[in-house]
Design a protein around this motif. Structure first.
Motif, PDB file in Angstrom:
ATOM      1  N   PRO A 281     -23.292  37.270 -11.186  1.00  0.00           N
ATOM      2  CA  PRO A 281     -22.394  36.426 -10.387  1.00  0.00           C
ATOM      3  C   PRO A 281     -21.219  35.862 -11.175  1.00  0.00           C
ATOM      4  O   PRO A 281     -20.162  35.598 -10.597  1.00  0.00           O
ATOM      5  CB  PRO A 281     -23.310  35.301  -9.881  1.00  0.00           C
ATOM      6  N   ASN A 282     -21.391  35.656 -12.486  1.00  0.00           N
ATOM      7  CA  ASN A 282     -20.306  35.100 -13.291  1.00  0.00           C
ATOM      8  C   ASN A 282     -19.669  36.134 -14.213  1.00  0.00           C
ATOM      9  O   ASN A 282     -18.947  35.781 -15.151  1.00  0.00           O
ATOM     10  CB  ASN A 282     -20.833  33.907 -14.106  1.00  0.00           C
ATOM     11  N   GLY A 283     -19.938  37.397 -13.927  1.00  0.00           N
ATOM     12  CA  GLY A 283     -19.253  38.472 -14.617  1.00  0.00           C
ATOM     13  C   GLY A 283     -19.724  38.773 -16.018  1.00  0.00           C
ATOM     14  O   GLY A 283     -19.096  39.568 -16.716  1.00  0.00           O
ATOM     15  N   PRO A 346     -17.931  38.379  -1.867  1.00  0.00           N
ATOM     16  CA  PRO A 346     -16.961  39.440  -1.529  1.00  0.00           C
ATOM     17  C   PRO A 346     -15.769  39.473  -2.479  1.00  0.00           C
ATOM     18  O   PRO A 346     -15.115  40.509  -2.607  1.00  0.00           O
ATOM     19  CB  PRO A 346     -16.533  39.070  -0.096  1.00  0.00           C
ATOM     20  N   ALA A 347     -15.485  38.363  -3.150  1.00  0.00           N
ATOM     21  CA  ALA A 347     -14.326  38.315  -4.042  1.00  0.00           C
ATOM     22  C   ALA A 347     -14.594  39.008  -5.370  1.00  0.00           C
ATOM     23  O   ALA A 347     -13.698  39.624  -5.950  1.00  0.00           O
ATOM     24  CB  ALA A 347     -13.905  36.862  -4.281  1.00  0.00           C
ATOM     25  N   THR A 348     -15.834  38.919  -5.860  1.00  0.00           N
ATOM     26  CA  THR A 348     -16.155  39.456  -7.181  1.00  0.00           C
ATOM     27  C   THR A 348     -17.158  40.599  -7.156  1.00  0.00           C
ATOM     28  O   THR A 348     -17.262  41.350  -8.123  1.00  0.00           O
ATOM     29  CB  THR A 348     -16.710  38.345  -8.086  1.00  0.00           C
ATOM     30  N   MET A 360     -19.949  27.188  -7.862  1.00  0.00           N
ATOM     31  CA  MET A 360     -20.474  28.108  -8.877  1.00  0.00           C
ATOM     32  C   MET A 360     -21.707  28.825  -8.336  1.00  0.00           C
ATOM     33  O   MET A 360     -22.534  28.223  -7.650  1.00  0.00           O
ATOM     34  CB  MET A 360     -20.834  27.343 -10.143  1.00  0.00           C
ATOM     35  N   LYS A 361     -21.828  30.099  -8.659  1.00  0.00           N
ATOM     36  CA  LYS A 361     -22.912  30.914  -8.112  1.00  0.00           C
ATOM     37  C   LYS A 361     -23.859  31.359  -9.220  1.00  0.00           C
ATOM     38  O   LYS A 361     -23.439  31.697 -10.325  1.00  0.00           O
ATOM     39  CB  LYS A 361     -22.335  32.121  -7.366  1.00  0.00           C
ATOM     40  N   PHE A 362     -25.164  31.382  -8.887  1.00  0.00           N
ATOM     41  CA  PHE A 362     -26.202  31.708  -9.863  1.00  0.00           C
ATOM     42  C   PHE A 362     -27.266  32.590  -9.214  1.00  0.00           C
ATOM     43  O   PHE A 362     -27.407  32.626  -7.989  1.00  0.00           O
ATOM     44  CB  PHE A 362     -26.865  30.434 -10.402  1.00  0.00           C
TER      45      PHE A 362
END
Length: 385
Positions: A281-283, A346-348, A360-362
């Motif tokens: 989620p955070n690349g 959908p953005a990343t 923030m996503k986890f």
């Protein structure tokens, strides 16, 4: 006479053949019917939470145990399936996970309660962005301003609820808050005691990170070039006691241990062959995997700080705890090699199942819910559960 005497024998043979054919048809019909029944029965196993509520179940019992599935170990064989739906998920809930570790029971010891002071040491190379992601997750545990159905604090609520199950009967009401207080944070990017660490070395690190505050939990984050004893052998984190003080160590699997505990963002070197990985989620595979293991580790330490709290004895005296009873499960619908129901940004394109501060996503692991004696996750697929 000879010809007429052979007719009954021929009729007898034809009758026997017809009986044999009829018996064969009955066997085939019984086999097909039985297979259909078995498949139908298996399809209903591992059911999920019912819409609008969770399944009923008892809490942990002191000194007792309940039968469950095969026990899981930290970073064991991956389980679950990725189900990405277009609609927003319902509120989190409990579900019976196939292969989960079974009931976690209370063994009479103290839990960590009230204000929990974290003394953090980043040992090795960490970027400022990586540190910020970790700190954001820790702040999100208490950020109740986030009303998302998959808010991180809802996951933390389950961990807090363990405090209600330390008596002979479950207590009622809202459990006391567990407040994570991040105290001193230090960095050692020069590898002052080397790149291969054992428990002996951690004793020196505890002295370096000790703030002197009561109810302290020492948390060591080790860089991707650091090897920690046992962590690359099937364990993604480790916790224990040094001078009767609890500590937690979480390693970065980006370089040295990708195939050991990079799941679900990296295929594991062992376990089921049909693994389906997801995008972090955070690349960053390393830091997002660390966060998943940090969550499991904090859940384990808080509910079993002195190895006398909540756990189920596992193989080779390795206890199954709140964070490993549902190991490698991130959502309902879990099957070997896949994560379970998760969402996709959908953005990343990153997968997630929990939302923290500022969106923030986890990816947080499912945890054992003492209220329902089953696995809990914020994302539950009611259609497939």
């Amino acid at each position: 006479m000879a010809a007429s005497s052979s007719l009954p024998r021929m009729g007898s043979r034809l009758g026997n053949r017809r009986l044999a054919a009829l018996a064969l048809c009955l066997v085939l019909l019984l086999h097909i019917t039985t297979t259909t029944l078995v498949l139908s029965s298996n399809k209903g196993k591992g059911g999920g939470a019912k819409k609008g509520g969770t399944q009923k179940g008892g809490g942990a019992q002191k000194g007792g145990d309940r039968k469950g599935g095969a026990p899981g170990t930290a970073c064991g064989k991956p389980r679950g399936v990725v189900h990405v739906g277009d609609a927003a998920p319902p509120a989190g809930g409990s579900f019976r996970a196939r292969g989960s570790g079974g009931a976690i029971t209370y063994h009479g010891g103290p839990l960590m309660t009230g204000d929990i002071n974290l003394s953090i040491l980043f040992y090795g190379q960490f970027t400022a962005e990586q540190k910020n992601v970790i700190q954001s997750f820790l702040r999100s545990l208490e950020n109740t301003e986030n009303d998302h159905v998959a808010a991180v604090h809802r996951w933390w609520d389950v961990i807090e609820s363990y405090q209600l199950f330390t008596g002979p009967t479950p207590a009622t009401g809202t459990p006391p808050r567990l407040r994570i207080k991040v105290g001193i944070q230090q960095s050692d990017d020069k590898y002052s005691i080397g790149k291969v660490l054992t428990l002996t070395y951690f004793k020196n690190l505890v002295k370096k990170a000790d703030s002197g505050k009561p109810n302290t939990l020492f948390v060591f984050f080790t860089g991707s070039q650091v090897t920690v004893h046992q962590l690359c052998r099937g364990k993604c984190y480790d916790h224990g006691l040094i001078d009767n003080k609890p500590y937690l160590v979480v390693g970065n699997p980006e370089i040295l241990c990708r195939g050991a505990y990079g799941w679900p963002f990296q295929r594991l070197d062992y376990g089921t062959p049909n693994q389906v990985t997801v995008k972090p989620p955070n690349g960053n595979m390393g830091i997002d995997a660390m966060l998943a293991h940090l969550a499991s580790g904090v859940a384990a330490v808080v509910t079993n700080p002195f190895n006398t709290g909540f756990f189920k004895p596992g193989p080779k005296s390795d206890p199954i705890e709140a964070g490993t009873a549902c190991d490698n499960i991130f959502g309902s619908g879990a099957v070997p090699g896949k994560t379970g129901k998760v969402l996709v940004d959908p953005a990343t394109g990153g997968s997630y199942n929990a939302v923290g501060e500022k969106g923030m996503k986890f990816m947080l692991p499912a945890v054992w819910n003492p209220r329902t004696s089953s696995c809990w996750t914020a994302i539950v697929n009611t259609k497939n559960s």
